[in-house]
Every structure is written in structure tokens, then in C-alpha cells.
Enzyme design. Structure first.
Site, PDB file in Angstrom:
ATOM      1  N   LYS A 189      16.249  51.556  -1.981  1.00 58.59           N
ATOM      2  CA  LYS A 189      16.657  51.257  -3.359  1.00 58.59           C
ATOM      3  C   LYS A 189      15.698  50.209  -3.944  1.00 58.59           C
ATOM      4  CE  LYS A 189      19.079  48.532  -6.339  1.00 58.59           C
ATOM      5  NZ  LYS A 189      17.978  48.648  -7.290  1.00 58.59           N
ATOM      6  N   GLU A 221      15.205  37.938   2.857  1.00 57.92           N
ATOM      7  CA  GLU A 221      14.100  37.057   2.444  1.00 57.92           C
ATOM      8  C   GLU A 221      14.392  36.647   1.010  1.00 57.92           C
ATOM      9  OE1 GLU A 221      12.053  35.810   4.359  1.00 57.92           O
ATOM     10  OE2 GLU A 221      11.981  37.198   6.063  1.00 57.92           O
ATOM     11  N   CYS A 258       7.221  34.668  -3.696  1.00 55.75           N
ATOM     12  CA  CYS A 258       8.165  33.786  -2.994  1.00 55.75           C
ATOM     13  C   CYS A 258       7.417  32.716  -2.205  1.00 55.75           C
ATOM     14  CB  CYS A 258       9.068  34.601  -2.076  1.00 55.75           C
ATOM     15  SG  CYS A 258       8.179  35.767  -1.051  1.00 55.75           S
ATOM     16  N   GLU A 262      13.991  27.359  -7.309  1.00 59.97           N
ATOM     17  CA  GLU A 262      12.895  28.322  -7.462  1.00 59.97           C
ATOM     18  C   GLU A 262      12.813  28.766  -8.923  1.00 59.97           C
ATOM     19  OE1 GLU A 262      13.150  32.376  -5.703  1.00 59.97           O
ATOM     20  OE2 GLU A 262      11.249  31.861  -4.781  1.00 59.97           O
TER      21      GLU A 262
HETATM   22  N1  LIG Z   1      12.201  35.923  -3.070  1.00 62.87           N
HETATM   23  C1  LIG Z   1      11.629  36.848  -3.760  1.00 62.87           C
HETATM   24  O1  LIG Z   1      10.682  37.472  -3.300  1.00 62.87           O
HETATM   25  C2  LIG Z   1      12.158  37.163  -5.091  1.00 62.87           C
HETATM   26  C3  LIG Z   1      12.970  36.291  -5.781  1.00 62.87           C
HETATM   27  N2  LIG Z   1      13.415  36.611  -7.020  1.00 62.87           N
HETATM   28  C4  LIG Z   1      14.248  35.615  -7.734  1.00 62.87           C
HETATM   29  O2  LIG Z   1      15.382  36.264  -8.237  1.00 62.87           O
HETATM   30  C5  LIG Z   1      15.485  36.089  -9.637  1.00 62.87           C
HETATM   31  C6  LIG Z   1      16.131  37.300 -10.258  1.00 62.87           C
HETATM   32  O3  LIG Z   1      15.361  38.460 -10.019  1.00 62.87           O
HETATM   33  P1  LIG Z   1      16.118  39.835  -9.788  1.00 62.87           P
HETATM   34  O4  LIG Z   1      15.177  40.952  -9.822  1.00 62.87           O
HETATM   35  O5  LIG Z   1      17.264  39.934 -10.734  1.00 62.87           O
HETATM   36  O6  LIG Z   1      16.631  39.644  -8.285  1.00 62.87           O
HETATM   37  P2  LIG Z   1      17.821  40.371  -7.541  1.00 62.87           P
HETATM   38  O7  LIG Z   1      18.107  39.637  -6.306  1.00 62.87           O
HETATM   39  O8  LIG Z   1      18.933  40.614  -8.488  1.00 62.87           O
HETATM   40  O9  LIG Z   1      17.203  41.811  -7.215  1.00 62.87           O
HETATM   41  C7  LIG Z   1      16.614  42.160  -5.980  1.00 62.87           C
HETATM   42  C8  LIG Z   1      17.117  43.533  -5.573  1.00 62.87           C
HETATM   43  O10 LIG Z   1      18.512  43.464  -5.315  1.00 62.87           O
HETATM   44  C9  LIG Z   1      19.189  44.483  -6.038  1.00 62.87           C
HETATM   45  N3  LIG Z   1      20.574  44.094  -6.331  1.00 62.87           N
HETATM   46  C10 LIG Z   1      21.025  43.420  -7.407  1.00 62.87           C
HETATM   47  N4  LIG Z   1      22.376  43.283  -7.328  1.00 62.87           N
HETATM   48  C11 LIG Z   1      22.766  43.869  -6.170  1.00 62.87           C
HETATM   49  C12 LIG Z   1      24.030  44.057  -5.522  1.00 62.87           C
HETATM   50  N5  LIG Z   1      25.168  43.638  -6.067  1.00 62.87           N
HETATM   51  N6  LIG Z   1      24.045  44.706  -4.350  1.00 62.87           N
HETATM   52  C13 LIG Z   1      22.912  45.140  -3.774  1.00 62.87           C
HETATM   53  N7  LIG Z   1      21.700  45.027  -4.352  1.00 62.87           N
HETATM   54  C14 LIG Z   1      21.612  44.389  -5.532  1.00 62.87           C
HETATM   55  C15 LIG Z   1      18.325  44.662  -7.269  1.00 62.87           C
HETATM   56  O11 LIG Z   1      18.608  45.880  -7.918  1.00 62.87           O
HETATM   57  C16 LIG Z   1      16.937  44.589  -6.661  1.00 62.87           C
HETATM   58  O12 LIG Z   1      16.596  45.833  -6.091  1.00 62.87           O
HETATM   59  C17 LIG Z   1      14.060  35.811 -10.072  1.00 62.87           C
HETATM   60  O13 LIG Z   1      14.025  35.111 -11.269  1.00 62.87           O
HETATM   61  C18 LIG Z   1      13.541  35.022  -8.922  1.00 62.87           C
HETATM   62  O14 LIG Z   1      13.921  33.681  -9.072  1.00 62.87           O
HETATM   63  C19 LIG Z   1      13.096  37.801  -7.595  1.00 62.87           C
HETATM   64  C20 LIG Z   1      12.284  38.700  -6.971  1.00 62.87           C
HETATM   65  C21 LIG Z   1      11.728  38.436  -5.681  1.00 62.87           C
HETATM   66  O1  LIG Z   2       7.256  39.722   0.524  1.00 63.43           O
HETATM   67  C1  LIG Z   2       6.135  40.186   0.365  1.00 63.43           C
HETATM   68  C2  LIG Z   2       4.981  39.366   0.170  1.00 63.43           C
HETATM   69  C3  LIG Z   2       5.192  38.060  -0.005  1.00 63.43           C
HETATM   70  C4  LIG Z   2       4.106  37.241  -0.168  1.00 63.43           C
HETATM   71  C5  LIG Z   2       2.863  37.754  -0.158  1.00 63.43           C
HETATM   72  S1  LIG Z   2       1.543  36.717  -0.389  1.00 63.43           S
HETATM   73  O2  LIG Z   2       1.947  35.383   0.076  1.00 63.43           O
HETATM   74  O3  LIG Z   2       1.207  36.691  -1.772  1.00 63.43           O
HETATM   75  O4  LIG Z   2       0.425  37.260   0.424  1.00 63.43           O
HETATM   76  C6  LIG Z   2       2.635  39.083   0.011  1.00 63.43           C
HETATM   77  C7  LIG Z   2       3.717  39.902   0.182  1.00 63.43           C
END
Ligand SMILES: NC(=O)C1=CN([C@@H]2O[C@H](COP(=O)(O)OP(=O)(O)OC[C@H]3O[C@@H](n4cnc5c(N)ncnc54)[C@H](O)[C@@H]3O)[C@@H](O)[C@H]2O)C=CC1
Ligand SMILES: O=Cc1ccc(S(=O)(=O)O)cc1
Length: 476
Positions: free
Chosen positions: A170, A245, A279, A378
Site C-alpha cells: 500500500k 521507521e 527522515c 520533526e
Molecule cells: N519518517 C519518514 O520517513 C516520514 C515521515 N513523515 C512525517 O509524517 C508527516 C505526515 O506525512 P504523511 O504522508 O501524512 O504520513 P503518514 O504516516 O500518514 O503516511 C505514511 C503511510 O501510512 C499510511 N496510513 C495513513 N493512515 C493510516 C492508517 N490509519 N492505517 C494504516 N496506514 C495508514 C499512509 O497512507 C501512507 O501510506 C510528514 O509531515 C512528516 O513529518 C512523512 C513521510 C515519511
Molecule cells: O527510508 C528510506 C531512505 C531513507 C534515507 C535515505 S538517505 O539517507 O537519503 O540516503 C534513503 C532512503
């Protein structure tokens, strides 16, 4: 129209959603199917039915399929990179690099398929032998964010398939294009129907169904803390294996003995490239007092040289923010930082380009304190804050004063401090004179504290999550 892929069939959803280019909001990349809970349940059932044969089938066939996927990703890196940059907003070189990373991940796990091994040990009881082997977990739900539209799916799907699991994937709603292209490549790789399924749609319907279904044995998730906590509370509570993560507030320490031009480059690369939407981005720059003014001047000068523009335009260094909500979040934190007492030393302004997009100049907040929200939460955009430190010990204390522990870096020429930092920094990944963001694809990835739950991703360590250990006793 781009359909879901369920049980080997391209299947229309119950609705559709447009995929919009953040560099030019007039540009619709395509229309993508949206599933509901019932359609997600069909995908789970297909994966369940396919599991016994896939789990015990030919490992050569598995390795061949993964290698075929790798080869196509690498051969189409420019085309797929263009799609990725168009839908997510990272620059074209970054996007092509991400597709190459995805290809190399599939190639790595194609090799791992035939390198799996176990242990054969003597028992403490005479006449008995012990075998320790690994078996696949079952059906794995893979839930991914928007910031790495092809690399994060690849680094979850490739090991899942390599170790004999079936997958229901998903992707994030904002970036279905790369997910669909990857699914299309996997669909033509020779794997049997049901082994891999793509279900696009909202988190609250598709994602939630994966979390609740007792036919899903494991969930691998990357995204926000709030959704990660929901994954743990729902899937974890019913006994599913869970790997989360969830972001970071990654510190970069700059000591007085650092090579300053190198430190400036490491900070700018880590904080702002990929629009800071990683991240692993350095969002806390912890700088020893005596070099702080020179470091800030160096960062400002480097930021002034960066071009913020359309992700696919030649020469762009920083593409747009991914969407209007994320832009609003970035701006909110920049304003909050100023209210908390920081000086906005550079950027943080919306800018107009030839097309309507979510353009923000990289923002540098100076004068932050460890207790400020901009230094603790964050932000996930091109925003970094500078915190002053008295000396190395103070800097390390500030760096560890965080609910997160994903990545952390230090710029120093002192072997003593570098060695101490690598041992005492409470993070899953530590960097010396290297940006906190920008990791290899073949070694473990993951964090401590609030950043991660469950075993590491990537490299051979991925086996910890995607397999379960069996101990067999045999009386001969
Ligand atoms: N740690 C990371 O790599 C990331 C962190 N973020 C953080 O999250 C914030 C919000 O971004 P979003 O895209 O809205 O993150 P999100 O955590 O809502 O989305 C990530 C995934 O989870 C899914 N999801 C959402 N609600 C769910 C539920 N109830 N059950 C199962 N899956 C669900 C989403 O559809 C998406 O595929 C960003 O502003 C950022 O701060 C966002 C993207 C990546
Ligand atoms: O989660 C995937 C991911 C996270 C970080 C990076 S990088 O630090 O920019 O290389 C790449 C992939």
C-alpha cells in the site's frame, strides 16, 4: 487509468485519485485507482492463498524474478527517475539516483535468496542433532510514505519476496506513479499470481484493513509517528510482527577543530537536499561557540548559491515541497521558531517560479535552544536550526537530548572525539565528517528511541524481520 494489481490481475478500484506534480500543480501525472476495505481484503486473501507454494518453491525462480526486476529498474532509470521527480519533487539527479538504489536493492536480495543459511549444531543430549533454520513470516503488509516513492518500497518488497513471503503493498497516496511502475515491473517478472499485490488507496481504508486483518502476519511501515503508533497499537496488539521507521530530529555536531568548508557542505547536504524531506535529514546543527559565526556565514553563503526551482529543470538544487499541507507545516514551524526566539538567518520564503508549485527557500534558524519545539519535533522540510554548544561534551549532551535516535553526525578532525561520539551517540546510524542523510543500500538502516520499532531494515539484517527462526531436534 492505473489499476490495482490483485491476484495477478489489473483490477479497477472503487474510485480514482489524481496524482499532481508539486513543481507545477496544473500538471496531472495520471489517475490512479483507489481501493476500499473489501478490495484490500481480496488482495490479502490472494496473498494468503499463494503463500504455501511460494514459501516452499524454487529459490532459483525467486532469485531470477528479483534479478529481472533489478535489471528493468536499472535499464529504465532515466524514464522512472523523470516520473519520480515529477510526482514527488526531488531533483532529477536525486530521482534517477533513487531508481538506481531501488535496482541495486533488488539485485542485492536476488543474491541473498541463494545465500540463505542455517546452523547445524550438536545437542547437549547424546544422539540428537539440532538444526536452526529460517522460514518466511507469511503475508506481509507494506505501508510506505511519499518521500522515497520507489526506494522505500524496494527495500521492503525485495527482502519480503526474497525470503519467501507474499506481499500486499500500500503506497502513499501522494506518489502512486512510481509505486504503480514498480508493480508493473514486478507483475512481469514471472512471480505467480497472488505473491505480490498492489492496493492503492487511503490509509484509513486500505492501511487500516492491513493492520486489522489476522491474515496479515507482519507489517513493515515507514511514515509519521502518529500513524506508526497506530500500527503498533492495532497490528502489534493482535500479535503481528511489526517494523516501524518513523522519522528523526537528527543532530550534526560541528566542533571548533572541524574542517569548516567541509562541515558547511556536510550540513547543507544533510539538511536541505531532497528539500529536507528525509527522515535522516540534519535538522539540528549543534555548533561549538568559537566557530558558530563563521559556520553560519558559510551555510548562508552556500544556501544563497542554491537554485530552488522545478524538480526537472536543469541546474535545480532544491525542488518544491511535496504538497500544500507539508508547505503549511514547514511555514508553521519557521514562524514558531521565530516566536520561540530564533533569528531567521536565511530563507524560509515562498517563491514564485514559472509554474505554480510549492516552492520554499531553505530556512536557517539561528539561536535555537534544546527545549524549543523547532529543536525537538520533526519538521520534514528544508528547515534547520543552529544550537550553540560550549564544548564537545556539551554538544554530545545536546545531541542525545532528543526523543529520536535515527541518524547523527559529527564534523571534527579529532580522532578522540570521533571515536567517543561513535560509541556514545544514542542513534542507529552515526557519521563522522559525512552527512546524516545519504546511506548505503547494503548495510543496516534504523534507529533507536522514538525513531524505530523492530528489527533493522536493509542488508542481511533484513532477514530478522522477514523470517522467523525454527529450531529442529533430530534423534538419529
Ligand atoms: N519518517 C519518514 O520517513 C516520514 C515521515 N513523515 C512525517 O509524517 C508527516 C505526515 O506525512 P504523511 O504522508 O501524512 O504520513 P503518514 O504516516 O500518514 O503516511 C505514511 C503511510 O501510512 C499510511 N496510513 C495513513 N493512515 C493510516 C492508517 N490509519 N492505517 C494504516 N496506514 C495508514 C499512509 O497512507 C501512507 O501510506 C510528514 O509531515 C512528516 O513529518 C512523512 C513521510 C515519511
Ligand atoms: O527510508 C528510506 C531512505 C531513507 C534515507 C535515505 S538517505 O539517507 O537519503 O540516503 C534513503 C532512503
Amino acid at each position: 487509468m492505473h489499476h490495482n494489481f490483485i491476484n495477478g490481475q489489473w483490477t479497477p478500484g472503487v474510485g480514482t485519485r489524481p496524482n499532481v506534480n508539486p513543481s507545477d500543480t496544473r500538471d496531472v501525472v495520471g489517475e490512479f485507482a483507489q481501493a476500499d476495505a473489501a478490495q484490500t481484503a481480496q488482495a490479502i486473501a490472494a496473498a494468503r492463498a499463494a503463500f504455501p507454494a511460494w514459501a516452499t518453491g524454487s529459490i532459483q525462480a525467486r532469485a531470477d524474478a528479483l534479478e529481472k526486476i533489478a535489471a528493468e529498474l536499472l535499464a529504465r532509470k532515466d524514464e522512472l527517475g523523470n516520473l519520480l521527480a515529477r510526482e514527488e519533487g526531488k531533483t532529477l539527479p536525486e530521482a534517477v539516483g533513487e531508481v538506481v538504489r531501488a535496482g541495486m536493492i533488488f539485485r542485492f536480495f536476488a543474491g541473498e535468496v541463494v545465500r540463505q543459511c542455517g546452523e547445524h549444531l550438536p545437542s547437549v543430549r547424546p544422539g540428537i542433532t539440532v538444526d536452526v533454520t529460517r522460514e518466511p513470516v507469511g503475508v506481509v503488509g507494506i505501508i510506505t510514505p511519499w518521500n522515497f516513492p520507489i526506494a522505500i518500497p524496494a527495500w521492503k518488497i525485495a527482502p519480503a519476496l526474497a525470503y519467501g513471503n507474499c506481499v500486499v503493498f500500500k503506497p502513499a497516496e501522494l506518489v502512486p506513479g512510481s509505486a504503480w511502475a514498480l508493480a508493473d515491473i514486478i507483475a512481469r517478472s514471472g512471480i505467480p499470481p497472488g505473491v505480490f499485490n498492489l492496493v492503492m488507496g487511503p490509509g484509513r481504508a486500505v492501511g487500516q484493513t492491513l493492520l486489522e486483518s489476522t491474515d496479515v502476519n507482519a507489517i513493515s511501515f515507514t511514515g509519521s509517528i502518529s500513524t506508526g503508533q497506530r500500527v503498533l497499537a492495532t497490528a502489534g496488539l493482535r500479535g503481528a510482527k511489526v517494523q516501524l521507521e518513523m522519522g528523526g530530529k537528527n543532530p550534526l555536531i560541528v566542533l571548533a577543530d572541524a574542517d569548516l568548508p567541509q562541515a558547511v557542505e556536510v550540513a547543507v547536504q544533510g539538511s536541505y537536499f531532497s528539500t529536507g524531506q528525509r527522515c535522516t535529514a540534519s535538522s539540528r546543527l549543534i555548533v561549538e561557540r568559537s566557530v558558530l559565526p563563521a559556520f553560519v556565514d558559510g551555510v548562508k553563503a552556500r544556501l544563497a548559491s542554491l537554485k530552488v526551482d522545478d524538480a526537472r529543470a536543469p541546474g535545480t538544487d532544491i525542488g518544491p515541497v511535496v504538497d500544500a499541507d507539508q508547505l503549511a507545516q514547514d511555514e508553521l514551524y519557521i514562524a514558531l521558531g521565530q516566536q520561540e526566539g530564533c533569528e531567521l538567518a536565511f530563507g524560509g520564503q515562498r517563491v514564485e517560479r514559472s509554474a505554480p508549485g510549492f516552492y520554499l527557500t531553505p530556512a536557517l534558524l539561528v539561536g535555537a535552544r534544546a527545549d524549543m519545539r523547532v529543536a525537538r519535533e520533526e519538521i520534514f522540510g528544508p528547515v534547520a536550526c543552529v544550537i550553540q554548544a560550549d564544548d564537545y561534551e556539551h554538544a554530545l549532551h545536546l545531541a542525545n537530548d532528543s526523543p529520536f535516535g535515527l541518524s547523527a553526525g559529527i564534523c571534527t578532525t579529532s580522532l578522540k572525539h570521533a571515536t567517543h561520539f561513535k560509541r556514545h551517540m544514542q542513534a542507529g546510524m552515526v557519521m563522522v565528517n559525512v552527512a546524516t542523510a545519504g546511506v548505503d543500500y547494503h548495510v543496516p538502516f534504523g534507529g533507536r528511541k522514538g525513531s524505530s520499532v523492530g528489527p533493522r531494515e536493509q542488508g542481511r539484517y533484513a532477514a530478522e524481520f522477514f523470517t522467523t527462526v525454527k529450531t529442529a531436534y533430530t534423534q538419529s
